[in-house]
Scaffold this active site. Structure first.
Site, short mmCIF file in Angstrom:
data_model
loop_
_atom_site.label_atom_id
_atom_site.label_comp_id
_atom_site.label_asym_id
_atom_site.label_seq_id
_atom_site.Cartn_x
_atom_site.Cartn_y
_atom_site.Cartn_z
N ALA A 93 0.85 -1.19 0.00
CA ALA A 93 0.00 0.00 0.00
C ALA A 93 0.88 1.24 0.00
O ALA A 93 2.00 1.24 0.53
CB ALA A 93 -0.91 0.00 1.22
N LYS A 97 -2.51 4.49 -4.34
CA LYS A 97 -3.39 4.89 -3.24
C LYS A 97 -4.87 4.87 -3.60
O LYS A 97 -5.72 4.65 -2.75
CB LYS A 97 -3.01 6.30 -2.76
CG LYS A 97 -1.65 6.38 -2.07
CD LYS A 97 -1.29 7.81 -1.73
CE LYS A 97 -0.01 7.89 -0.93
NZ LYS A 97 -0.17 7.36 0.44
N ASN A 142 8.21 9.74 3.73
CA ASN A 142 6.98 10.34 3.24
C ASN A 142 6.11 10.78 4.41
O ASN A 142 6.16 10.19 5.49
CB ASN A 142 6.22 9.37 2.33
CG ASN A 142 5.19 8.54 3.08
OD1 ASN A 142 4.07 9.00 3.35
ND2 ASN A 142 5.56 7.31 3.44
N TYR A 144 2.66 11.76 3.50
CA TYR A 144 1.47 12.00 2.68
C TYR A 144 0.24 12.31 3.54
O TYR A 144 -0.53 13.20 3.23
CB TYR A 144 1.16 10.77 1.81
CG TYR A 144 1.84 10.76 0.47
CD1 TYR A 144 1.47 11.66 -0.53
CD2 TYR A 144 2.83 9.83 0.17
CE1 TYR A 144 2.09 11.63 -1.78
CE2 TYR A 144 3.45 9.80 -1.07
CZ TYR A 144 3.06 10.70 -2.05
OH TYR A 144 3.67 10.67 -3.28
N PHE A 146 -2.41 10.05 4.31
CA PHE A 146 -3.64 9.43 3.79
C PHE A 146 -4.37 10.34 2.80
O PHE A 146 -5.58 10.57 2.93
CB PHE A 146 -4.60 9.07 4.94
CG PHE A 146 -4.20 7.88 5.77
CD1 PHE A 146 -3.21 7.00 5.35
CD2 PHE A 146 -4.83 7.63 6.98
CE1 PHE A 146 -2.85 5.90 6.13
CE2 PHE A 146 -4.49 6.53 7.76
CZ PHE A 146 -3.49 5.67 7.34
N ASN A 174 -6.30 -1.49 1.66
CA ASN A 174 -5.78 -0.96 2.92
C ASN A 174 -6.66 0.21 3.35
O ASN A 174 -6.85 1.17 2.60
CB ASN A 174 -4.33 -0.52 2.70
CG ASN A 174 -3.62 -0.12 3.97
OD1 ASN A 174 -4.03 0.82 4.64
ND2 ASN A 174 -2.54 -0.81 4.27
N SER A 207 -1.09 2.17 11.77
CA SER A 207 0.34 2.29 12.05
C SER A 207 1.06 3.37 11.25
O SER A 207 2.28 3.52 11.39
CB SER A 207 1.02 0.94 11.80
OG SER A 207 0.68 0.43 10.52
N SER A 208 0.34 4.11 10.43
CA SER A 208 0.99 5.22 9.73
C SER A 208 1.38 6.29 10.74
O SER A 208 0.58 6.63 11.63
CB SER A 208 0.04 5.83 8.68
OG SER A 208 0.58 7.05 8.20
N PRO A 209 2.58 6.86 10.62
CA PRO A 209 2.98 7.91 11.55
C PRO A 209 2.49 9.29 11.15
O PRO A 209 2.78 10.28 11.84
CB PRO A 209 4.51 7.84 11.50
CG PRO A 209 4.80 7.43 10.09
CD PRO A 209 3.68 6.48 9.71
N ASN A 210 1.75 9.38 10.05
CA ASN A 210 1.44 10.69 9.46
C ASN A 210 0.01 11.18 9.72
O ASN A 210 -0.39 12.21 9.19
CB ASN A 210 1.70 10.65 7.96
CG ASN A 210 3.14 10.28 7.64
OD1 ASN A 210 4.06 10.80 8.27
ND2 ASN A 210 3.34 9.37 6.70
N THR A 211 -0.76 10.44 10.52
CA THR A 211 -2.09 10.87 10.95
C THR A 211 -2.06 10.98 12.46
O THR A 211 -1.85 9.96 13.15
CB THR A 211 -3.18 9.88 10.50
OG1 THR A 211 -3.23 9.85 9.07
CG2 THR A 211 -4.54 10.27 11.03
N LYS A 248 -2.14 -4.03 10.16
CA LYS A 248 -0.80 -3.54 9.81
C LYS A 248 -0.19 -2.81 11.00
O LYS A 248 -0.81 -1.89 11.56
CB LYS A 248 -0.85 -2.62 8.59
CG LYS A 248 0.54 -2.24 8.08
CD LYS A 248 0.48 -1.64 6.69
CE LYS A 248 1.88 -1.41 6.12
NZ LYS A 248 1.86 -0.95 4.72
N ASN A 279 4.93 -1.12 8.83
CA ASN A 279 4.79 0.19 8.21
C ASN A 279 6.12 0.94 8.27
O ASN A 279 7.15 0.37 8.66
CB ASN A 279 3.69 0.97 8.94
CG ASN A 279 2.90 1.88 8.01
OD1 ASN A 279 3.48 2.58 7.19
ND2 ASN A 279 1.59 1.88 8.14
N GLY A 301 12.45 1.71 3.02
CA GLY A 301 13.61 1.35 2.21
C GLY A 301 14.62 0.54 2.99
O GLY A 301 14.32 -0.06 4.04
#
Length: 389
Positions: A93, A97, A142, A144, A146, A174, A207-211, A248, A279, A301
């Site tokens: 994912a 998107k 990143n 982003y 969401f 996702n 588990s995204s750190p961006n929200t 995730k 993630n 990466g």
């Protein structure tokens, strides 16, 4: 200000269009030659990372990538979640998107495609710039946040593909929550009800750190409240072949937090069908060389490779062998093999595409097949967890 903005948009459009014609014309000419991609990647990297990402999605949307000629050997077939995967290499994912590039990704030879994260309602995501290449480290950061076309638009897109019998891949969707949502559990339940009829598996991404606040849902009490509702929602879908449900996880969990999560997913009311590990990370290893390492966001990466593999091993043991999709830092058959031996049943790539191009999919499959044969394994399943059993 508007005039300048318009000029900038026109300039960007011309740049992408011109780059697209040159890029795809050349690809059509040379097909999958590795030397071509080695020359092409530095040219693509002249573009801003998000512009290059849009160009790659555009190529997938219009099926401009050369179709893979690699024939997946039987040793790479995997039976999982009630499906037979032609090979264990999927796209993670974050690349596609909005569900636009699935057909092109099928052509590249992926064994399965995961799209998203998809939020209930459309949202723009965080301000730009929000993607950064760490070239010296073969990594990406990143933030982003969401950015999503929203569930209704994405559903209609996928339904059209299915109704036209074009969707051949095993499809994962996702799910994320809207940034301003007052009830995250509601967002995920609505996503399950919307995409349940069309997905082979659904992913609960907390588990995204961006929200802001999203990762707090991994805390034991919050996780029980969430999973009990989403498992119930999936089980209540009004048809027989229900999608599998996966969770995730973040790579930044402590050992105690990993133990708590393993305990939760073993509860009957919270029992998901598998985990995706992992993630992006908010950690910044001391050895990073790129100036962009100080940017806020999730790191993916090569620097994530060993962190991810260790966490796969931990959770494989803690859950008693729950199915795991391994992701993080895979750029070779050896990397994929290490994650499989640590406990992953199948794996995903993304950042490696940024640095090696689409030829990497067939490269990983060839190398993995050779490694399995060398060690006397007739199939991927025979190698799963061998480093920890």
């Amino acid at each position: 200000m508007n005039r300048l903005s318009s000029r900038h948009k026109i300039r960007s459009l011309l740049l992408v269009t011109a780059g697209g014609f040159g890029f795809y014309g050349a690809m059509d000419y040379v097909k999958n030659k590795e030397s071509f991609y080695q020359r092409l990647i530095p040219i693509i990297h002249v573009l801003e990372p998000e512009t290059a990402h849009k160009l790659a999605v555009f190529a997938g949307k219009y099926r401009l990538y050369p179709k893979s000629s690699f024939s997946d050997p039987d040793s790479l077939k995997v039976k999982l979640f009630g499906k037979e995967f032609p090979n264990p290499i999927g796209i993670a994912a974050g690349f596609d998107k909005h569900g636009e590039a699935i057909l092109g990704l099928q052509d590249l030879g992926f064994g399965f495609v995961e799209i998203g994260s998809v939020t209930l309602f459309p949202q723009a995501g965080n301000e730009k710039p929000r993607v950064f290449r760490l070239k010296k480290d073969e990594a990406v950061i990143n933030r982003y946040g969401f950015n999503s076309d929203g569930s209704q638009v994405v559903f209609q897109r996928l339904e059209s593909l299915k109704s036209n019998h074009k969707l051949d891949s095993i499809l994962g969707i996702n799910l994320g929550k809207n940034k301003d949502s007052q009830n995250a559990i509601h967002d995920y339940v609505e996503g399950i009800e919307k995409f349940g009829p069309i997905a082979d598996y659904l992913v609960i991404n907390i588990s995204s750190p961006n929200t802001p606040g999203l990762r707090d849902m991994q805390i034991k009490s919050n996780l029980i409240a969430l999973l009990s509702e989403v498992v119930k929602a999936r089980n209540n879908l009004p048809f027989k072949n229900k999608p599998s449900l996966l969770l995730k996880l973040a790579p930044d969990l402590t050992k105690e937090e990993q133990i708590d999560i393993a305990d939760v997913v073993k509860l009957e009311k919270c029992k998901v069908d598998g985990l995706i590990i992992c993630n992006t990370t908010i950690d910044r290893p001391d050895y990073l060389k790129s100036e962009e390492k100080s940017e806020i966001g999730g790191l993916s990466g090569k620097p994530l490779k060993d962190i991810s593999t260790q966490m796969i091993s931990n959770m494989f043991i803690l859950t008693g062998g729950m199915p795991i999709i391994g992701v993080g830092g895979i750029s070779s058959g050896q990397d994929a093999y290490e994650k499989i031996k640590a406990g992953a049943r199948i794996v995903q790539i993304y950042t490696a595409l940024v640095y090696e191009g689409p030829i990497i999919v067939d490269k990983i499959k060839r190398e993995l097949s050779a490694l399995l044969e060398k060690d006397g394994y007739k199939c991927v399943d025979e190698a799963v967890g061998k480093e920890v059993l």
